[in-house]
Design an enzyme around this catalytic site. Structure first.
Site, PDB file in Angstrom:
ATOM      1  N   CYS A  61      37.056 -34.582  -4.162  1.00  0.00           N
ATOM      2  CA  CYS A  61      36.610 -33.676  -5.216  1.00  0.00           C
ATOM      3  C   CYS A  61      36.119 -32.330  -4.657  1.00  0.00           C
ATOM      4  CB  CYS A  61      35.503 -34.338  -6.025  1.00  0.00           C
ATOM      5  SG  CYS A  61      34.870 -33.328  -7.372  1.00  0.00           S
ATOM      6  N   CYS A  79      37.959 -31.505 -14.661  1.00  0.00           N
ATOM      7  CA  CYS A  79      38.125 -32.781 -15.361  1.00  0.00           C
ATOM      8  C   CYS A  79      37.066 -32.953 -16.441  1.00  0.00           C
ATOM      9  CB  CYS A  79      38.092 -33.941 -14.368  1.00  0.00           C
ATOM     10  SG  CYS A  79      36.620 -34.016 -13.327  1.00  0.00           S
ATOM     11  N   CYS A  93      35.168 -28.578  -8.848  1.00  0.00           N
ATOM     12  CA  CYS A  93      35.629 -27.472  -9.694  1.00  0.00           C
ATOM     13  C   CYS A  93      35.225 -27.672 -11.148  1.00  0.00           C
ATOM     14  CB  CYS A  93      37.136 -27.290  -9.568  1.00  0.00           C
ATOM     15  SG  CYS A  93      38.140 -28.545 -10.391  1.00  0.00           S
ATOM     16  N   THR A 121      30.076 -11.517 -11.268  1.00  0.00           N
ATOM     17  CA  THR A 121      29.015 -11.547 -10.264  1.00  0.00           C
ATOM     18  C   THR A 121      27.907 -10.567 -10.596  1.00  0.00           C
ATOM     19  OG1 THR A 121      30.569 -12.233  -8.538  1.00  0.00           O
ATOM     20  CG2 THR A 121      28.513 -11.227  -7.810  1.00  0.00           C
ATOM     21  N   ARG A 145      37.874 -23.499  -8.457  1.00  0.00           N
ATOM     22  CA  ARG A 145      36.631 -23.531  -9.225  1.00  0.00           C
ATOM     23  C   ARG A 145      36.918 -23.112 -10.660  1.00  0.00           C
ATOM     24  NH1 ARG A 145      32.579 -24.875 -11.487  1.00  0.00           N
ATOM     25  NH2 ARG A 145      30.433 -24.469 -10.877  1.00  0.00           N
ATOM     26  N   CYS A 193      44.041 -31.530 -11.949  1.00  0.00           N
ATOM     27  CA  CYS A 193      43.077 -31.599 -10.847  1.00  0.00           C
ATOM     28  C   CYS A 193      43.677 -30.953  -9.600  1.00  0.00           C
ATOM     29  CB  CYS A 193      42.688 -33.046 -10.544  1.00  0.00           C
ATOM     30  SG  CYS A 193      41.625 -33.191  -9.080  1.00  0.00           S
ATOM     31  N   SER A 249      35.105 -17.447  -5.331  1.00  0.00           N
ATOM     32  CA  SER A 249      35.507 -16.489  -6.343  1.00  0.00           C
ATOM     33  C   SER A 249      36.585 -15.603  -5.745  1.00  0.00           C
ATOM     34  CB  SER A 249      34.328 -15.636  -6.791  1.00  0.00           C
ATOM     35  OG  SER A 249      34.700 -14.736  -7.828  1.00  0.00           O
TER      36      SER A 249
END
Length: 546
Positions: free
Chosen positions: A515, A521, A518, A335, A299, A492, A51
């Site tokens: 990968c 896709c 995140c 958060t 992310r 991506c 984050s």
């Protein structure tokens, strides 16, 4: 047929992020005798946590009131706050007095969220919570009445062909009186639960952004400890919403990132490359002169707000935090809301278990959430995201400013704007867009995706089934590839998807080992043909200092 080993707990939590860890700690604070287990798919707690992050400390203050004295290294108080508006050549700061108070960061802290989670995990374990990193929850388990009774952990030791290897192990079943799902945005099990219990009936679809982040070691003369900068405008156009952040951390480190909202239209847009372009702006590039990039990750975030919240409870469990979508969109903060949701759910679950109630709906949690500051925040900002979608950056930003100032004065608007078009349906067809041509990276300030992956420490067991599934492989043919732009090759942030040439014909290749988990896709694929499922436990990035 081999039977699964079984473990049983009072409460099972899926995901060792802020929501899950806060729930576990609160459960033990309320009733130390409760047995609590957390499953975390990352190799260690915090490995998959990424984050910005500037956090509102309200939840930490409630959960562990002396956290600043016990762990002063966790957080850096915000000392200065700037909001920039950029065009291609110049930029200006919006005076703080003109910004709605909700967008100020007074009293907030800059953190590396993975480190916060690692510390919370230690606190939870000290209270008796069992945490199992490297174990991916792969399937929801139901009892005879249809209530959630737990999950099955993913099997280990299966090769790419689906055959059992010598080290094959059937994943165990873990049962609980209540199971709390805290997988983060676009959780795979959360999606299954939404379908099983029709949790999205009458709700707007969830909407998402993709955040791409780097951490840099900068020169001391370019560092201002505690400085928070947000930016809007260039390099995005008025039809594409998003923005940047720059946070000055201890040890002369700077976190820089770009969030692109995934309702954009141009299929050749690359959020990764928008971050690279952003760093070259004359108002920005000086921060990184002579600096060294030391971290990278990406992310998706859930940013649909109140209209996009699913029903959060069902027989046997609840969706918490970003699995539900509790981000305060204009504040770019989720958060504290995730943690508060975990704490409220924990109190409801503990009370139900004490009363002898098992595997029913925790309606008390929803009542408590709706009476909390979480709901009040989301209610105040509910129109901001759909306003940007409907009015564009300029019009949406002006609307947002007016509504935020009105809400601060206690004059909440009586209407609720809807945003019913899902992100994947917003892509333009070929022929209706101008392809974006990004500059070649220089390897000093700007980089390519594959060179960046090494900084994410991403790794998957090579000989395992591909965890990025095509629901209908027949949709991918040489004819399609020759005549269509494949947006996933652009959006991506890890170079997972590419079109290569084999014997003179285009071939679709999925580099699943790259990968970053995140989930973009799974969100943005125009035909919803790509389905992200959990890989073998422990695979994926291992973020350090992110």
């Amino acid at each position: 047929m081999q039977e699964r080993d079984v473990m049983e707990y009072d409460v099972l939590i899926i995901g060792a992020g802020p929501a899950g860890l806060a729930a576990a700690i609160r459960l033990k604070q309320v009733n130390a005798e409760l047995s609590v287990c957390i499953l975390e798919k990352g190799a260690q707690v915090g490995a998959h946590t990424l984050s910005g992050a500037v956090i509102d400390p309200i939840a930490l203050n409630q959960l562990i009131p002396d956290w600043q004295q016990r762990a002063p290294q966790l957080a850096t108080a915000v000392t200065a706050d700037e909001f920039l508006v950029l065009d291609a050549d110049i930029g200006f700061k919006i005076p703080q007095m003109l910004l709605p108070p909700q967008l100020h960061n007074d009293g907030c802290y800059i953190v590396k969220l993975g480190e916060v989670c690692a510390w919370l995990a230690t606190e939870a374990e000290n209270l008796g919570v069992e945490i199992y990193p490297g174990f991916a929850a792969a399937e929801v388990l139901y009892d005879d009445t249809g209530a959630v009774k737990g999950v099955a952990v993913g099997d280990m030791g299966i090769n790419k062909q689906g055959e059992h290897k010598a080290d094959y192990a059937l994943g165990m079943a873990i049962y609980a009186k209540y199971t709390l799902f805290c997988e983060g945005a676009r959780g795979s099990l959360a999606g299954d639960l939404e379908k099983q219990f029709n949790l999205r009936a009458g709700r707007d679809p969830q909407h998402y952004g993709l955040g791409v982040k780097e951490v840099w070691q900068v020169k001391p003369e370019h560092h201002r400890l505690g400085l928070v900068q947000h930016a809007q405008g260039w390099p995005l156009d008025n039809s594409t919403s998003g923005g940047a952040f720059i946070y000055h951390l201890p040890d002369h480190q700077v976190a820089v990132g770009y969030v692109v909202h995934l309702n954009y239209q141009n299929p050749t847009l690359s959020p990764f490359d928008e971050l690279q372009r952003f760093k070259t702006h004359p108002k920005i590039r000086g921060t990184f002169a002579g600096a060294t990039r030391i971290g990278y990750g990406a992310r998706a975030i859930a940013e649909g707000g109140l209209q996009s919240l699913p029903k959060m409870v069902f027989a046997g469990g609840a969706l918490l935090g970003c699995s539900a979508g509790l981000l305060n969109f204009p504040r770019i903060k989720g958060t504290h809301n995730a943690m508060l949701s975990g704490m409220l759910a924990a109190e409801a679950a503990a009370a139900a278990i004490t009363a002898g109630r098992y595997q029913d709906e925790l309606t008390e949690f929803v009542t408590a959430l709706q009476a909390s500051s979480v709901w009040q925040e989301l209610e105040q900002v509910r129109n901001i995201k759909p306003a940007l979608s409907k009015l564009g950056i300029l019009g949406g930003t002006m609307y947002a400013g007016i509504e935020l100032w009105l809400s601060k004065l206690g004059l909440n608007t009586p209407w609720t704007l809807q945003h019913s078009t899902p992100d994947h349906a917003r892509l333009l067809p070929q022929g209706q867009f101008t392809p974006i041509k990004y500059p070649k990276p220089d390897g000093v300030l700007t980089f390519n995706k594959l060179d960046s992956l090494a900084l994410a420490n991403v790794s998957h067991e090579h000989d395992q089934p591909v965890h990025l599934k095509l629901r209908d492989p027949s949709l991918i043919t040489p004819v399609h590839l020759s005549n269509e732009i494949k947006a996933e090759c652009h959006y991506c942030p890890a170079g997972v998807y590419e079109i290569i040439e084999v014997a003179g014909q285009p071939k679709y290749q999925i580099n699943a080992q790259n990968c970053l988990h995140c989930k973009t896709c799974d969100i943005k694929d125009a035909t919803q043909n790509i389905h992200w499922v959990t890989p073998e436990g422990g695979g994926g990035p291992i973020y350090i200092g992110m």
